[in-house]
Write an enzyme that holds these catalytic residues in place. Structure first.
Site, short mmCIF file in Angstrom:
data_model
loop_
_atom_site.label_atom_id
_atom_site.label_comp_id
_atom_site.label_asym_id
_atom_site.label_seq_id
_atom_site.Cartn_x
_atom_site.Cartn_y
_atom_site.Cartn_z
N HIS A 48 0.84 -1.19 0.00
CA HIS A 48 0.00 0.00 0.00
C HIS A 48 0.88 1.25 0.00
O HIS A 48 1.28 1.73 1.06
CB HIS A 48 -0.90 0.01 1.24
CG HIS A 48 -1.80 -1.19 1.33
ND1 HIS A 48 -1.34 -2.43 1.72
CD2 HIS A 48 -3.13 -1.31 1.10
CE1 HIS A 48 -2.36 -3.27 1.72
NE2 HIS A 48 -3.45 -2.64 1.34
N HIS A 51 -4.21 3.17 -3.44
CA HIS A 51 -4.34 2.58 -2.11
C HIS A 51 -3.51 1.30 -1.93
O HIS A 51 -2.64 1.25 -1.06
CB HIS A 51 -5.80 2.27 -1.79
CG HIS A 51 -5.98 1.53 -0.50
ND1 HIS A 51 -6.02 2.18 0.72
CD2 HIS A 51 -6.12 0.22 -0.23
CE1 HIS A 51 -6.17 1.29 1.68
NE2 HIS A 51 -6.23 0.08 1.13
N GLU A 106 -17.94 -3.82 24.79
CA GLU A 106 -17.12 -5.04 24.85
C GLU A 106 -15.89 -4.98 23.95
O GLU A 106 -14.78 -5.30 24.37
CB GLU A 106 -17.96 -6.27 24.50
CG GLU A 106 -18.80 -6.81 25.63
CD GLU A 106 -20.17 -6.16 25.72
OE1 GLU A 106 -20.95 -6.56 26.60
OE2 GLU A 106 -20.44 -5.25 24.90
N HIS A 115 -28.94 -14.80 25.39
CA HIS A 115 -27.91 -14.71 26.42
C HIS A 115 -27.33 -16.07 26.81
O HIS A 115 -26.51 -16.16 27.71
CB HIS A 115 -28.48 -14.04 27.67
CG HIS A 115 -28.68 -12.56 27.52
ND1 HIS A 115 -29.42 -12.01 26.49
CD2 HIS A 115 -28.26 -11.52 28.28
CE1 HIS A 115 -29.43 -10.69 26.62
NE2 HIS A 115 -28.74 -10.36 27.69
#
Length: 639
Positions: A38, A268, A411, A473
């Site tokens: 890149h 890129h 999280e 859950h």
């Protein structure tokens, strides 16, 4: 610690130009030699990187692990050639031969930066946005260490992020936490080139990034011309003077100087090609051979490196002035050495009464934190449920001396920040959430394993026995999926004694992460189980919450005349099946990983159901009569 580095005079305009072109064309040459990589990001971001490294970054290339160095994170890790160029010209152990071997097997210049593989690389980056999260963790570690050792701690954390880093959701989680905690020694430079792989950023994103970061409580600035080294320098100076974390939008052009592709996605992720690379060099007036570093640039970098070494020497003197006890404590935490008495403290945890292993873990945490002030962590807003409420003071923007971090409902951000705290060194780090939500943080846990960081994930509510919260859950596949991550130690203890042992194993480990899989429901204190012994007809191997059920199943089978041994496999990776016995696994989770290990795998390969935990377990067959009958049926089939 006071800023000691005294620069003589900033590099001249001519030196700046030469240094920037050096970084640009080292990147072009690396990518061209590899025919892969890149080049665009390094070509556009070289001026801001040079401004940072030549005017602000406090480091000693001869000692990349100096504890009070500034940290630099290239969150946009695909631009690794820029980082390798910086490390090379500043004298890190990265010779020209390694640049020429860019992206090749066995080189120290892999396609994305890898911690522990290349001197001076602070963290493994490439999965976009995670570098920003780790930088937040490093900046938090600096403030927490400063609260404990103010005389010898006072560095900055810098990061360069790209458009992709800011689009990823983790950028919100990490930046929000940084603003909340007031991490004023964190400076983030945004390579604002408006291009992604697929094309212009405005195809998919129209965020006002400066306004977004301002809303988080950050100090924000804009540098309209990313080629203006002095303007970037001035912006960083202002950022360091502000008590808030700082976000600097630097307007750049991807592939700067490469005619026809500059400013487009074509720059890129592909080599420029020999003709275009030569034309870019011609337009820049660059007449040096491939991989060349002009003497003028090398001399300035050597001078800056020498200044960093003097800073390091002054820091060593400050550490030497500490009392022996304080110095020993600092060095022990840096070296990740465990304190005396830790084993005895954990041995005192087990009791006789049934309790959930999340509660056993909480007792272990309280015992350990009394001996290890460097053990810090918290939860994703679930401390009461995950057993991580230790009573330790919470870290705040006004007082960083606490041991409890309120990560919030973040999280993924939590796990990335944990990685940054660990990479910084000086702390042992844990974080917690429900096991079902390990999927939210998995990419950062994978990077922890890749970087061999000894972070500890406390993952509770371990099975369908969660009950009333229902299948959203109730983890089913999570334990097995975690076992797939190379280098992750997955421990599922059955009672107090095994939980204490699991914590000891996690803390003893310094070369990789550990996941502790803990129960919501109370479990019996099982009799110590022997995984060796005389030959038996049936070997029943259970883990964690199902060991108690296994005890009752083994009793029932024994009463019927079967010759049975029960094994508790807290760490399945260490389990070796008895080749002479019929082996049966018992775990309230996916059976996929047990197949081929045992003869009969009893588990659950469907989502759970809502209801009281014991009823849900019974509904899915986790009762003594049902398990016994399944084993009987299997044995009859074998006859």
């Amino acid at each position: 610690m006071t800023e000691l580095l005294q620069r003589s005079t900033p590099p001249s305009v001519e030196t700046d130009r030469l240094a920037v072109d050096t970084l640009r064309f080292l990147a072009v040459d690396m990518v061209q030699a590899a025919n892969s990589g890149h080049p665009g990001m390094p070509m556009g971001a070289a001026p801001m990187a040079w401004a940072l490294w030549s005017r602000h970054l406090r480091h000693d290339p001869a000692a990349p692990d100096w504890a009070d160095r500034d940290r630099f994170v290239l969150s946009a890790g695909h631009g690794s050639a820029l980082l390798y160029g910086l490390l090379h010209i500043f004298g890190y152990d990265l010779p020209e031969a390694e640049l020429r071997n860019f992206r090749q097997l066995g080189s120290r210049t892999p396609g994305h930066p890898e911690f522990g593989h290349t001197a001076g690389v602070e963290c493994t980056t490439g999965p976009l946005g995670q570098g920003l999260g780790m930088a937040v963790g490093m900046a938090l570690a600096e403030r927490m260490e400063h609260a404990r050792y103010p005389e010898i701690t006072g560095h900055h954390t810098y990061a360069i992020v790209g458009d992709g880093c800011l689009m990823e959701g983790i950028s919100h989680e990490a930046a929000s936490l940084a603003g909340h905690l007031g991490l004023g020694r964190l400076v983030v430079l945004w390579d604002d080139n408006s291009i992604t792989i697929d094309g212009a950023v405005d195809r998919s994103c129209s965020d006002d990034q400066a306004a977004r970061f301002a809303a988080y409580g950050w100090h924000t600035q804009t540098v309209a011309d990313g080629t203006d080294v002095d303007a970037v320098d001035a912006a960083i100076t202002l950022a360091k003077a502000d008590p808030r974390p700082s976000f600097i939008a630097v307007r750049t052009m991807i592939g700067h100087g490469a005619p026809g592709v500059a400013g487009t996605s074509k720059a890129h992720g592909s080599p420029l090609g020999e003709e275009l690379a030569a034309e870019a060099k011609r337009l820049a007036g660059w007449e040096h051979a491939p991989f060349a570093v002009p003497e003028q640039v090398r001399a300035v970098c050597d001078e800056l490196a020498a200044a960093g070494a003097r800073e390091h020497d002054a820091w060593d003197a400050a550490v030497a002035a500490y009392t022996p006890e304080r110095a020993a404590e600092f060095h022990r935490s840096q070296a990740r050495q465990l304190p005396d008495g830790l084993g005895d403290a954990l041995l005192a945890v087990p009791g006789d009464a049934p309790r959930a292993t999340r509660q056993s873990s909480q007792a272990c945490l309280k015992a350990v934190t009394a001996l290890m002030p460097e053990l810090v962590g918290g939860s994703a807003d679930l401390a009461g449920s995950t057993g991580t409420a230790t009573g330790g003071a919470v870290v705040t923007r006004d007082d960083y001396s606490g041991s409890t971090i309120a990560f919030g409902i973040r999280e993924f951000g939590m796990a990335a920040v944990m990685n940054g705290l660990s990479l910084h060194r000086g702390f042992r780090v844990y974080g917690s959430t429900f096991l079902a939500f390990a999927d939210y943080l998995r990419p950062a846990l994978r990077l922890a394993a890749l970087m061999r960081q000894p972070v500890i994930h406390v993952l509770t509510h371990d099975s369908i026995a969660v009950g009333e919260d229902g299948p959203t859950h109730q983890p089913v596949e999570q334990i097995e999926s975690l076992r797939l991550i190379p280098g992750l130690q997955v421990l599922r203890p059955a009672d107090d004694a095994e939980t204490a042992r699991a914590w000891h194993l996690a803390l003893e480990r310094t070369d990789g992460p550990t996941a502790l899989i803990l129960s919501r429901q109370s479990l019996p204190q099982t009799t110590p189980l022997d995984d060796h012994g005389p030959r038996v007809a049936v070997e029943l191997v259970a883990t964690g919450s199902e060991v108690g059920l296994g005890v009752e199943v083994a009793k029932a089978l024994t009463a019927e005349g079967y010759d049975v041994r029960l094994v508790s496999a807290m760490d399945r990776s260490t389990y070796v099946a008895d080749p002479h016995a019929t082996t049966v696994s018992l775990e309230a989770g996916s059976t996929m990983g047990w197949k081929g290990v045992v003869d009969l795998a009893i588990g659950i390969d469907e989502f759970g159901t809502c209801g009281p935990g014991d009823e849900v377990m019974a509904h899915h067959g986790f009762t003594v009569p049902v398990v016994v009958e399944r084993i009987r049926e299997h044995l009859r089939y074998l006859r």
